[in-house]
Motif scaffolding. Structure first.
Motif, mmCIF file in Angstrom:
data_model
loop_
_atom_site.group_PDB
_atom_site.id
_atom_site.type_symbol
_atom_site.label_atom_id
_atom_site.label_comp_id
_atom_site.label_asym_id
_atom_site.label_seq_id
_atom_site.Cartn_x
_atom_site.Cartn_y
_atom_site.Cartn_z
ATOM 1 N N ILE A 1 0.837 -1.203 0.000
ATOM 2 C CA ILE A 1 0.000 0.000 0.000
ATOM 3 C C ILE A 1 0.868 1.249 0.000
ATOM 4 N N GLY B 1 -0.003 4.918 -1.253
ATOM 5 C CA GLY B 1 -1.029 4.901 -0.226
ATOM 6 C C GLY B 1 -0.450 5.280 1.125
ATOM 7 N N PHE C 1 -2.645 3.666 -5.305
ATOM 8 C CA PHE C 1 -3.618 3.485 -4.225
ATOM 9 C C PHE C 1 -4.343 4.818 -4.034
ATOM 10 N N PHE D 1 -7.964 6.936 3.386
ATOM 11 C CA PHE D 1 -6.732 6.396 3.953
ATOM 12 C C PHE D 1 -6.897 6.072 5.441
#
Length: 372
Positions: free
Chosen positions: A133, A138, A251, A295
């Motif tokens: 991620i 991310g 992401f 997130f």
């Protein structure tokens, strides 16, 4: 608010959450700080090198974590090989396209060079998913560690616990509810489909023979169908295509925006539009201009999932090889009988202890009668 600030604030809450969120699992933040202080850095370095050459493995490793946790818990049962008398999870029909096993083995070898026999295969899966991620733009999620590896794996457990790519919303919700995961957890964790790829056979019926009609799924955008048909011919068993129609390597919120535009790839993706809670979240993130909330939500839901059925402390083992159980320890030797003299001495000590106790009781009784 900046997503880094959100994650930092969230991180301060993580140690308490990890310790209190489950009476069964007690993963903890920084479990290897003393026994293998560079463990997480070693994993991150290896993941950086691996994804630099094979970026599509990011989604595969995130999926590996999911399929591991949903069958027997997050204890690396997905990694075990089948044996002559047992068909393991990795050979179940639903898991035939799971990838990333070689990545876990590579990281395990690196960790064992630095700290032999310390870091579990279950934690390697979780850390590899976390870094997938992070390395896909991310959030950097502070996950707990300290999981140990399980001692079994059965293909028959897979269809009972793992929803397929064609699952409807009722089945998805009930599958998640078994692990105390909510409708919000379902739609948030489905956002993992913003990275990674799927085999054509997992959705080709939507292109060529939806529900046996011989036509395409009307819930699939016509232009998107054309693109997919160029990538996936009928009966294609090998080709892969991105789960996120917009960008399958970043992401971000692309999965939700695509889903809201009839560009959800799997039936299980489209199913999220059939429930009020999950549909509302899809539309919220599809129209969001910031990834901050997604997130933060994803970090919370991933930690919850990573706690499912975790084996800690004396439970389980640390496998020497992730695909094979450790050899059974040799039986303990039968203790030799004590020599007669020692036996007699033991009896004398026992008698002395008993008589001493009786003497103390007599003395106390005497003083009690004398002064009361």
């Amino acid at each position: 608010m900046d997503s880094k600030i959100l994650i930092k604030a969230f991180m301060s809450f993580v140690p308490v959450f990890l310790l209190l969120s489950s009476t069964e699992a007690h993963v903890q933040y920084g479990a290897y700080n003393k026994t293998c202080p560079h463990a997480e850095h070693i994993v991150y370095e290896e993941m950086t090198n691996i994804l630099a050459t094979s970026p599509d493995l990011a989604g595969a490793l995130l999926r590996l974590h999911y399929v591991d946790c949903f069958v027997r818990g997050c204890e690396a049962s997905i990694l075990l090989n089948s044996t002559a008398d047992n068909k393991a999870e990795k050979d179940a029909e639903l898991n035939k396209d799971v990838r990333g096993y070689e990545v876990i083995d590579r990281i395990k070898a690196k960790l064992d060079e630095a700290c032999p026999g310390i870091v579990s295969c279950a934690d390697i899966i979780a850390l590899a998913a976390r870094d997938s991620i992070r390395l896909s733009n991310g959030p950097n999620i502070p996950i707990g560690t300290g999981r140990r590896d399980g001692n079994g794996s059965s293909a028959s457990d897979v269809p009972l616990n793992l929803p397929s790519a064609s699952a409807n919303i009722s089945l998805l919700l009930s599958s998640f509810a078994k692990y105390n995961l909510t409708a919000k957890d379902l739609v948030v964790l489905s956002g993992a489909h913003t990275i990674g790829k799927a085999h054509c056979y997992s959705f080709s019926n939507r292109l060529y023979n939806y529900n046996g009609s011989g036509t395409s799924d009307p819930r699939l955008d016509a232009n998107y169908q054309t693109v997919l048909k160029q990538q996936c011919i009928p009966n294609d068993m090998t080709s892969l295509t991105g789960l996120d129609a917009n960008n399958a390597t970043a992401f971000d919120l692309g999965y939700y925006s695509g889903l809201s535009q009839k560009k959800g790839l799997l039936i299980s993706d489209v199913a999220l539009l059939d429930d009020a809670t999950t549909n509302a979240y899809v539309l919220l993130q599809a129209n969001n201009t910031s990834t901050d909330q997604f997130f933060a939500d994803f970090a919370m839901s991933l930690i919850k999932m990573g706690n499912i059925g975790a084996l800690t402390h004396a439970k389980g083992e640390i496998r020497k090889q992730c695909s094979v159980l450790n050899p059974a320890p040799p039986p303990s030797p039968t203790p030799s009988p004590e020599p007669q003299s020692n036996s007699a001495l033991s009896e004398m000590r026992s008698a002395f202890s008993t008589s001493s106790l009786l003497s103390v009781c007599v003395v106390l009784s005497y003083f009690f009668l004398q002064f009361y």
